[in-house]
Motif scaffolding. Structure first.
Motif, PDB file in Angstrom:
ATOM      1  N   ASP A 322      -5.141  66.245 -13.284  1.00 58.32           N
ATOM      2  CA  ASP A 322      -6.528  66.280 -12.811  1.00 58.32           C
ATOM      3  C   ASP A 322      -6.860  65.064 -11.953  1.00 58.32           C
ATOM      4  OD1 ASP A 322      -6.891  64.123 -14.493  1.00 58.32           O
ATOM      5  OD2 ASP A 322      -8.300  65.103 -15.831  1.00 58.32           O
ATOM      6  N   GLY A 323      -5.833  64.323 -11.518  1.00 58.58           N
ATOM      7  CA  GLY A 323      -6.044  63.071 -10.810  1.00 58.58           C
ATOM      8  C   GLY A 323      -6.948  63.189  -9.602  1.00 58.58           C
ATOM      9  N   GLY A 324      -7.986  62.358  -9.568  1.00 58.59           N
ATOM     10  CA  GLY A 324      -8.880  62.309  -8.422  1.00 58.59           C
ATOM     11  C   GLY A 324      -9.953  63.370  -8.398  1.00 58.59           C
ATOM     12  N   THR A 325     -10.072  64.173  -9.447  1.00 58.52           N
ATOM     13  CA  THR A 325     -11.096  65.215  -9.502  1.00 58.52           C
ATOM     14  C   THR A 325     -12.061  64.918 -10.646  1.00 58.52           C
ATOM     15  OG1 THR A 325     -10.003  66.689 -11.094  1.00 58.52           O
ATOM     16  CG2 THR A 325      -9.298  66.833  -8.782  1.00 58.52           C
ATOM     17  N   PRO A 326     -13.237  65.545 -10.649  1.00 62.10           N
ATOM     18  CA  PRO A 326     -14.180  65.340 -11.758  1.00 62.10           C
ATOM     19  C   PRO A 326     -13.824  66.156 -12.993  1.00 62.10           C
ATOM     20  CG  PRO A 326     -15.147  66.773 -10.101  1.00 62.10           C
ATOM     21  CD  PRO A 326     -13.837  66.295  -9.534  1.00 62.10           C
ATOM     22  N   ASP A 327     -12.804  67.016 -12.902  1.00 61.81           N
ATOM     23  CA  ASP A 327     -12.425  67.860 -14.032  1.00 61.81           C
ATOM     24  C   ASP A 327     -11.478  67.114 -14.961  1.00 61.81           C
ATOM     25  OD1 ASP A 327     -13.865  70.033 -12.918  1.00 61.81           O
ATOM     26  OD2 ASP A 327     -12.170  70.455 -11.581  1.00 61.81           O
TER      27      ASP A 327
END
Length: 361
Positions: A322-327
């Motif tokens: 999930d790197g770099g995402t809000p999830d």
């Protein structure tokens, strides 16, 4: 005499969402190619009759078929080099398999195709019928064992050390282009930029100290480096993992601890008290056979991978980055009662409260 050099194919720059802090972005760049520790990397040699490249014959307009298969002596050198990396004490295991469908690393020996490898987890994006590594010249020749060790370093996630921005190397660009455009490399300017002249982002490299002895540094003759003065006579790494190489890989892939994975009971969250780059391992023994979700919670960038133990060996089942995402990282998998599963979570970075957890439900 110019040596044949590693020619990594150019990869698109990573794309992350806007508004990331420098700390978070640096953590993502540093870890995006690295495997979760404890991974068993299966490798195979591509030697079926259909494994070949069709390339043009210069000046004729004709095509010729170049097989990917290598001889026993070539394959034995590769096996020995995998064992040499593993003997450093890393928490990664290399296992040879005959079925390419089971192999994360697929190795060919296309003559004239250069030597290169996918870097770390980039191998997972390569089609199952394609190579993740090629060794394009006789690696049994004197001094060429270092080529294999170098490419396996890439497979572990290591990048070119001579491109470390901390090296402070000032190249004579046109001299480098001219040198590598000729035999035996025949590189384009773009290939030379990708593999030599372009300094890596600080987050991609191993840090503020560069290692001219690293097996991930390529050899260069005199007249190509202008500064620092001590390298005007060339760069001559030993061609074997250095002390700093070992220190770096053990930081990412430390040997397994004695306690083993902690239990992860369905519907009970387990806190993750991790720092950047650290990892937590859990075991799951499902009480019933059904589809489960395994996921993380909190303000964090993580990689989550689920393995199924088969004959005592963890085999990849599912994973999410999930790197770099809000999830948050989460996977939906079918778990079977009576079987054992291992969940590994590696943290890139946290923000906000910094509180994170993992759950199976």
């Amino acid at each position: 005499m110019t040596r044949r050099l590693c020619s990594l194919p150019r990869q698109p720059a990573p794309s992350f969402g806007p508004g990331l802090t420098a700390e978070r972005l640096g953590a993502l760049l540093a870890g995006r190619r690295m495997w979760v520790n404890g991974t068993v990397l299966h490798y195979c040699f591509l030697d079926a009759d259909s494994d070949a490249s069709v390339i043009p014959v210069p000046g004729t307009g004709e095509l010729r078929r170049v097989p990917w298969a290598g001889g026993k002596e070539q394959r034995d050198v590769v096996r020995e080099c995998f064992a040499q990396w593993e003997a450093l004490g890393v928490g990664i295991v290399f296992t040879e398999v005959g079925d390419r469908g089971e192999a994360e690393l697929r190795i060919g020996f296309q003559a004239g195709g250069g030597s290169w490898s996918a870097v770390g987890r980039e191998a997972l994006a390569v089609g199952r019928a394609e190579r993740t590594m090629n060794l394009g010249w006789d690696v049994t020749a004197q001094g060429e064992r270092g080529t294999v060790l170098h490419e396996i370093g890439h497979a572990l996630g290591l990048v070119h050390e001579h491109q470390n921005p901390s090296a402070g190397l000032h190249w004579d660009d046109e001299a480098v282009y001219a040198e590598l455009a000729g035999p035996p490399n025949h590189w384009s300017r773009e290939t030379t930029d990708t593999n030599v002249l372009r300094a890596l982002d600080a987050g991609e490299s191993r840090g503020a100290v560069w290692d001219p002895c690293s097996v991930m540094a390529l050899p260069f003759g005199p007249g190509l480096v202008l500064e620092p003065e001590r390298y005007r006579g060339g760069l001559r790494p030993a061609g074997t993992p250095s002390d700093l190489d070992r220190e770096f890989v053990l930081r990412w892939y430390p040997p397994a601890g004695g306690c083993g994975p902690k239990p992860l009971v369905p519907f009970r969250s387990a806190p993750l008290a991790l720092g950047p780059g650290e990892q937590a391992d859990f075991r799951v023994e499902p009480p019933e056979t059904r589809d489960y979700t395994v996921g993380t919670f909190g303000d964090a960038d993580t990689v989550l991978v689920v393995f199924e133990e088969r004959e005592g060996e963890p085999r990849f089942l599912a994973g999410h980055d999930d790197g770099g995402t809000p999830d948050n990282a989460a996977v939906r998998v079918r778990l079977v009662r009576g079987r054992r599963y291992v969940v590994r979570v590696r943290l890139y970075s946290t923000w906000g409260s910094g509180q994170t957890a993992v759950m199976c439900w």
